[in-house]
Design a protein around this motif. Structure first.
Motif, PDB file in Angstrom:
ATOM      1  N   ALA A  10      23.886  22.992  19.459  1.00  0.00           N
ATOM      2  CA  ALA A  10      23.727  23.735  20.343  1.00  0.00           C
ATOM      3  C   ALA A  10      22.303  24.862  20.542  1.00  0.00           C
ATOM      4  O   ALA A  10      22.008  24.984  20.172  1.00  0.00           O
ATOM      5  N   LYS A  11      21.573  25.264  22.162  1.00  0.00           N
ATOM      6  CA  LYS A  11      20.634  25.489  21.829  1.00  0.00           C
ATOM      7  C   LYS A  11      21.161  26.940  22.154  1.00  0.00           C
ATOM      8  O   LYS A  11      22.279  26.883  23.083  1.00  0.00           O
ATOM      9  N   ARG A  12      21.055  28.441  21.908  1.00  0.00           N
ATOM     10  CA  ARG A  12      21.149  29.351  21.983  1.00  0.00           C
ATOM     11  C   ARG A  12      20.163  30.401  22.144  1.00  0.00           C
ATOM     12  O   ARG A  12      19.225  30.332  20.849  1.00  0.00           O
ATOM     13  N   GLY A  13      20.269  30.981  22.905  1.00  0.00           N
ATOM     14  CA  GLY A  13      19.043  32.083  22.933  1.00  0.00           C
ATOM     15  C   GLY A  13      18.159  30.930  23.992  1.00  0.00           C
ATOM     16  O   GLY A  13      17.928  30.130  24.388  1.00  0.00           O
ATOM     17  N   THR A  14      17.008  31.816  23.415  1.00  0.00           N
ATOM     18  CA  THR A  14      15.590  30.633  24.731  1.00  0.00           C
ATOM     19  C   THR A  14      15.289  30.033  23.553  1.00  0.00           C
ATOM     20  O   THR A  14      14.093  29.060  23.755  1.00  0.00           O
ATOM     21  N   GLU A  15      14.991  30.266  22.215  1.00  0.00           N
ATOM     22  CA  GLU A  15      14.003  29.286  21.151  1.00  0.00           C
ATOM     23  C   GLU A  15      14.864  29.508  19.764  1.00  0.00           C
ATOM     24  O   GLU A  15      14.473  28.816  19.077  1.00  0.00           O
ATOM     25  N   THR A  16      16.691  28.759  19.653  1.00  0.00           N
ATOM     26  CA  THR A  16      17.170  29.259  18.121  1.00  0.00           C
ATOM     27  C   THR A  16      18.775  27.826  18.721  1.00  0.00           C
ATOM     28  O   THR A  16      18.809  28.063  19.813  1.00  0.00           O
ATOM     29  N   TYR A  17      18.398  27.020  17.502  1.00  0.00           N
ATOM     30  CA  TYR A  17      19.946  26.141  17.581  1.00  0.00           C
ATOM     31  C   TYR A  17      20.716  26.361  16.744  1.00  0.00           C
ATOM     32  O   TYR A  17      20.403  26.589  15.440  1.00  0.00           O
ATOM     33  N   THR A  18      21.701  25.758  16.870  1.00  0.00           N
ATOM     34  CA  THR A  18      23.210  26.672  15.328  1.00  0.00           C
ATOM     35  C   THR A  18      24.035  24.877  15.207  1.00  0.00           C
ATOM     36  O   THR A  18      23.978  24.976  16.832  1.00  0.00           O
ATOM     37  N   THR A  19      24.376  24.587  14.312  1.00  0.00           N
ATOM     38  CA  THR A  19      25.558  23.772  14.162  1.00  0.00           C
ATOM     39  C   THR A  19      26.091  24.141  12.745  1.00  0.00           C
ATOM     40  O   THR A  19      25.619  25.405  12.233  1.00  0.00           O
ATOM     41  N   ASP A  20      26.896  23.560  12.516  1.00  0.00           N
ATOM     42  CA  ASP A  20      28.173  24.769  11.349  1.00  0.00           C
ATOM     43  C   ASP A  20      27.214  24.618  10.536  1.00  0.00           C
ATOM     44  O   ASP A  20      27.831  24.968   9.624  1.00  0.00           O
ATOM     45  N   ARG A  21      26.702  23.236  10.066  1.00  0.00           N
ATOM     46  CA  ARG A  21      25.946  22.938   8.669  1.00  0.00           C
ATOM     47  C   ARG A  21      25.032  21.515   8.721  1.00  0.00           C
ATOM     48  O   ARG A  21      25.227  20.522   9.584  1.00  0.00           O
TER      49      ARG A  21
END
Ligand code: HQG
Length: 190
Positions: free
Chosen positions: A170-181
């Motif tokens: 998922a994209k979060r904020g303007t330039e960060t992507y998150t994933t579980d692992r």
């Protein structure tokens, strides 16, 4: 607001919304939201010089989109309550909804050289946070890693492969992507 005060206010606000809401006197709901007025009060208890306008400015102009603010409840219903949350970075156990933003085929993660063997063995793990954080560019990954080391190693993440195999990013904020692992098969050393 001086640069130094802006940084301290931003850091405290991030910390309160990501890591220590209790200590700051805040209550987060299960999506990470808290009342905006309660945040302004919490910042005021920490820094006697801080005004509501300072908090509003820091939240609205954050270069990485670290904060989300909305009028209405988390479901978008109109209420008198103005809510705020951190967009990413949490260690507290909250659950952010998926986002629809497209994900680049390659993402990047910067780390310290001493972590690389372990990362290539067991994958990227969230460690003390809820998610693994990835960057859109090598430059940003280098900046992230510079928080930990003077000698960053940049890893290339096969985001397209992860998505094709059913992993969520998922994209979060303007330039960060998150994933579980990130399992090791999706990681290349740059
Ligand atoms: C490492 C900032 C050994 C990982 C940034 C990192 C980001 C492993 C460290 C956000 C490992 C965790 C998060 C494994 C991961 N073995 N080490 N298996 N898996 N690591 O600070 O990504 O500016 O929790 O490489 O910009 O550095 O605050 O994560 O070095 O977006 O908004 O464990 O925080 O955002 O460190 O940074 P962190 P991060 P803000």
């Amino acid at each position: 607001l001086s640069g130094d005060r802006r940084r301290r206010l931003s850091k405290f606000t991030s910390g309160a919304l990501r890591h220590f809401p209790d200590d700051a006197g805040l209550e987060l709901d299960d999506r990470g939201w808290t009342e905006y007025d309660a945040l302004v009060d919490a910042v005021g208890r920490k820094y006697e010089w801080a005004t509501g306008e300072h908090v509003a400015a820091v939240i609205a102009t954050d270069p990485k989109g670290r904060f989300e603010r909305t009028r209405g409840d988390a479901a978008g219903n109109r209420t008198d309550t103005d809510l705020v949350r951190a967009a990413y970075g949490h260690s507290v156990d909250i659950s952010l909804e998926p986002t629809e933003s497209p994900v680049p085929d390659e993402l990047y993660h910067g780390t310290a050289p001493e972590n690389v063997a372990s990362i290539l063995g067991e994958g990227l793990q969230p460690m003390s946070r809820q998610h693994v954080h990835l960057s859109e560019s090598r430059e940003e990954a280098r900046r992230v890693a510079n928080r930990h080391t003077g000698d960053p190693v940049i890893l290339i993440i096969d985001a397209a492969g992860m998505l094709a195999d059913g992993n969520r990013i998922a994209k979060r904020g303007t330039e960060t992507y998150t994933t579980d692992r990130v399992p090791p098969e999706y990681i290349l050393e740059a």
